[in-house]
Design a protein around this motif. Structure first.
Motif, PDB file in Angstrom:
ATOM      1  N   ASN A 110      -6.447  -6.081  -3.574  1.00  0.00           N
ATOM      2  CA  ASN A 110      -7.160  -6.422  -4.814  1.00  0.00           C
ATOM      3  C   ASN A 110      -7.058  -5.322  -5.867  1.00  0.00           C
ATOM      4  O   ASN A 110      -7.226  -5.579  -7.060  1.00  0.00           O
ATOM      5  N   ALA A 111      -6.824  -4.094  -5.434  1.00  0.00           N
ATOM      6  CA  ALA A 111      -6.993  -2.927  -6.310  1.00  0.00           C
ATOM      7  C   ALA A 111      -5.793  -2.713  -7.218  1.00  0.00           C
ATOM      8  O   ALA A 111      -5.117  -1.693  -7.176  1.00  0.00           O
ATOM      9  N   SER A 112      -5.560  -3.674  -8.084  1.00  0.00           N
ATOM     10  CA  SER A 112      -4.508  -3.535  -9.090  1.00  0.00           C
ATOM     11  C   SER A 112      -5.073  -2.847 -10.323  1.00  0.00           C
ATOM     12  O   SER A 112      -6.152  -3.207 -10.805  1.00  0.00           O
ATOM     13  N   ILE A 113      -4.351  -1.869 -10.826  1.00  0.00           N
ATOM     14  CA  ILE A 113      -4.858  -1.150 -12.006  1.00  0.00           C
ATOM     15  C   ILE A 113      -4.439  -1.818 -13.317  1.00  0.00           C
ATOM     16  O   ILE A 113      -4.873  -1.409 -14.384  1.00  0.00           O
TER      17      ILE A 113
ATOM     18  N   TYR B 137       2.705  -1.129  -6.700  1.00  0.00           N
ATOM     19  CA  TYR B 137       4.163  -1.005  -6.787  1.00  0.00           C
ATOM     20  C   TYR B 137       4.780  -2.344  -7.174  1.00  0.00           C
ATOM     21  O   TYR B 137       5.680  -2.412  -8.018  1.00  0.00           O
ATOM     22  N   SER B 138       4.267  -3.412  -6.594  1.00  0.00           N
ATOM     23  CA  SER B 138       4.748  -4.747  -6.942  1.00  0.00           C
ATOM     24  C   SER B 138       4.427  -5.086  -8.394  1.00  0.00           C
ATOM     25  O   SER B 138       5.273  -5.627  -9.123  1.00  0.00           O
ATOM     26  N   ASP B 139       3.207  -4.774  -8.832  1.00  0.00           N
ATOM     27  CA  ASP B 139       2.791  -5.089 -10.198  1.00  0.00           C
ATOM     28  C   ASP B 139       3.675  -4.414 -11.237  1.00  0.00           C
ATOM     29  O   ASP B 139       4.040  -5.017 -12.251  1.00  0.00           O
TER      30      ASP B 139
ATOM     31  N   SER C 279     -11.878   3.464  10.187  1.00  0.00           N
ATOM     32  CA  SER C 279     -10.582   3.079  10.746  1.00  0.00           C
ATOM     33  C   SER C 279      -9.715   2.299   9.776  1.00  0.00           C
ATOM     34  O   SER C 279      -8.491   2.280   9.916  1.00  0.00           O
ATOM     35  N   TYR C 280     -10.336   1.656   8.801  1.00  0.00           N
ATOM     36  CA  TYR C 280      -9.542   0.804   7.900  1.00  0.00           C
ATOM     37  C   TYR C 280      -9.021   1.526   6.664  1.00  0.00           C
ATOM     38  O   TYR C 280      -8.290   0.952   5.863  1.00  0.00           O
ATOM     39  N   ILE C 281      -9.391   2.773   6.465  1.00  0.00           N
ATOM     40  CA  ILE C 281      -9.078   3.437   5.202  1.00  0.00           C
ATOM     41  C   ILE C 281      -7.578   3.523   4.962  1.00  0.00           C
ATOM     42  O   ILE C 281      -7.094   3.330   3.838  1.00  0.00           O
ATOM     43  N   GLY C 282      -6.797   3.777   5.999  1.00  0.00           N
ATOM     44  CA  GLY C 282      -5.346   3.877   5.831  1.00  0.00           C
ATOM     45  C   GLY C 282      -4.742   2.569   5.394  1.00  0.00           C
ATOM     46  O   GLY C 282      -3.910   2.519   4.461  1.00  0.00           O
ATOM     47  N   ALA C 283      -5.129   1.466   6.031  1.00  0.00           N
ATOM     48  CA  ALA C 283      -4.600   0.149   5.672  1.00  0.00           C
ATOM     49  C   ALA C 283      -4.980  -0.219   4.247  1.00  0.00           C
ATOM     50  O   ALA C 283      -4.178  -0.805   3.508  1.00  0.00           O
ATOM     51  N   MET C 284      -6.197   0.126   3.846  1.00  0.00           N
ATOM     52  CA  MET C 284      -6.642  -0.192   2.488  1.00  0.00           C
ATOM     53  C   MET C 284      -5.828   0.570   1.447  1.00  0.00           C
ATOM     54  O   MET C 284      -5.415   0.010   0.419  1.00  0.00           O
ATOM     55  N   LEU C 285      -5.553   1.833   1.707  1.00  0.00           N
ATOM     56  CA  LEU C 285      -4.768   2.642   0.772  1.00  0.00           C
ATOM     57  C   LEU C 285      -3.328   2.148   0.699  1.00  0.00           C
ATOM     58  O   LEU C 285      -2.731   2.082  -0.388  1.00  0.00           O
ATOM     59  N   VAL C 286      -2.739   1.807   1.843  1.00  0.00           N
ATOM     60  CA  VAL C 286      -1.370   1.294   1.858  1.00  0.00           C
ATOM     61  C   VAL C 286      -1.282  -0.014   1.086  1.00  0.00           C
ATOM     62  O   VAL C 286      -0.354  -0.230   0.297  1.00  0.00           O
ATOM     63  N   ALA C 287      -2.253  -0.913   1.300  1.00  0.00           N
ATOM     64  CA  ALA C 287      -2.256  -2.192   0.598  1.00  0.00           C
ATOM     65  C   ALA C 287      -2.360  -1.997  -0.910  1.00  0.00           C
ATOM     66  O   ALA C 287      -1.677  -2.683  -1.688  1.00  0.00           O
ATOM     67  N   ALA C 288      -3.196  -1.054  -1.340  1.00  0.00           N
ATOM     68  CA  ALA C 288      -3.320  -0.776  -2.773  1.00  0.00           C
ATOM     69  C   ALA C 288      -2.005  -0.258  -3.341  1.00  0.00           C
ATOM     70  O   ALA C 288      -1.598  -0.635  -4.453  1.00  0.00           O
TER      71      ALA C 288
END
Length: 397
Positions: free
Chosen positions: A82-85, A261-263, A247-256
């Protein structure tokens, strides 16, 4: 008597409670009015029954919560996506200002929790379970950070966080409308926007933007799993710093990182709408499992301190929304509507914010700006930002 439920049986029970919660919500107006999530309803009712059985020594249930952790990480991975800038650049200064103000609110909530908790001799990490974890974070963050803090040796953390999140949903919905109404009428703000009622180009609500694409569902799931996998590596590196991270912090950062990068490059497609659908399902499963495994008996010695801590959060939200949100968002009608929205997800969730604002515009006039700013900040940024700030606070203890 003790009953042991394996991984599949625990998931099946959570699913049954999710449907039971939907059934109850359809029939009891209170739950609809305050936007209480269905898994919270079903899970809490079940946990109360388990509590009664535990107190009388009738029954104890041992759950396998392996899939609870999986769904938690999957949900927060979708938060990262969700975290698109880009919306910050496209939405103008109001979105940026509102985001900064909510970040300040998050910090204030945690400082208040720690300060009042110290006066009451409540352990700092347990005090944080009444701060932005359940307030801005809602049941999702409560269910995630509660077990994390409990694993650090703080008994009752999950129960306190979940109970605080439930209080926040009701309180945030209850105060938002009255505060905005008083601002509008005391400052005569309605006169500024009466003309909007006759303007056909102004819509009084946010149109739905979800369009489920079945053919892309599997690709969205693949992207979530990829981010989760790469996230384990990031989490491992972060642990080497000696700080404590969920435990989820890494996955959240990678997803962001993948999303942005896609945007900005357009080299591949992120299946955002499908990921959103998967995220909602993951959150429902996660909450249902988190609620049904609550150990409510751990709250017996925390009733009075919790009431004081939660009352402090309520007072903070009322003052912050009235004197900070309203002032810095422009002190006009739109600012008043956003004040109602801030109360909604400042103590609950984005749906509560939307419900608060809708009740105001239904009575007075449309507010397109509020219905642009609040959903973008609430849906795209707030969970991501809150998780990072909470992690920072936890790392000090």
């Amino acid at each position: 008597m003790t009953i042991y439920l394996d991984m599949i049986q625990s998931l099946a029970l959570a699913t049954g409670l999710l449907f039971f919660g939907k059934f109850v919500k359809r029939r009891i107006h209170f739950f609809q009015k305050y936007c209480i999530p269905s898994p919270v309803i079903g899970g809490l009712i079940f946990s109360v029954l388990v509590f009664i059985c535990h107190e009388f020594g009738w029954l104890y249930i041992n759950f396998n919560t392996t899939l609870q952790d999986f769904f938690m990480i999957a949900f927060f991975t979708t938060v990262g996506y969700n975290a698109s800038i880009k919306p910050l650049k496209q939405g103008g200064k109001h979105i940026f200002i509102f985001l900064v103000l909510i970040a300040c609110l998050i910090i204030c909530q945690n400082i208040i929790a720690l300060g009042i908790g110290k006066l009451l001799n409540v352990p700092p990490l347990l005090s944080l379970c009444t701060g932005s974890i359940p307030m801005v974070g809602g049941h999702g963050s409560a269910g995630a950070f509660g077990p994390t803090i409990k694993a650090m040796g703080v008994d009752g953390a999950t129960s306190v966080a979940i109970a605080s999140a439930t209080f926040g949903l009701v309180a945030g919905s209850a105060i938002g409308g009255p505060i905005a109404k008083r601002l509008i009428e005391k400052k005569n703000l309605y006169k500024e926007v009466e003309h909007r009622l006759d303007d056909p180009d102004i819509e009084d609500s946010v149109s739905g933007f979800k369009e489920f694409i079945a053919s892309g569902f599997s690709y969205g799931f693949y992207q979530i799993v990829i981010a989760m996998g790469l996230g384990t590596l990031v989490s491992y590196v972060l642990k080497l710093t000696g700080l404590k991270f969920p435990s989820y912090i890494g996955a959240m950062l990678v997803a962001a990182a993948i999303r942005n990068y896609s945007d900005f490059t357009g080299k591949f497609k992120v299946y955002f709408m499908e990921i959103q659908e998967i995220g909602e399902a993951s959150l429902s499963f996660f909450l249902s499992m988190a609620l049904m495994t609550l150990e409510l008996w751990t709250l017996s010695n925390l009733a009075l301190p919790m009431l004081i801590l939660l009352a402090s959060q309520l007072i903070l939200m009322m003052l912050f929304s009235r004197f900070v949100i309203f002032k810095y968002m422009g002190k006009d009608y739109d600012a008043a509507v956003m004040t109602a929205g801030a109360c909604g997800f400042g103590m609950g969730a984005t749906p509560n914010a939307m419900a608060n604002m809708q009740s105001i515009v239904d009575k007075y006039a449309p507010s397109p700006q509020a219905f642009l700013v609040v959903p973008i900040v609430g849906a795209l940024f707030i969970d991501f930002l809150n998780s990072l700030i909470i992690t920072g606070f936890i790392s000090f203890f």
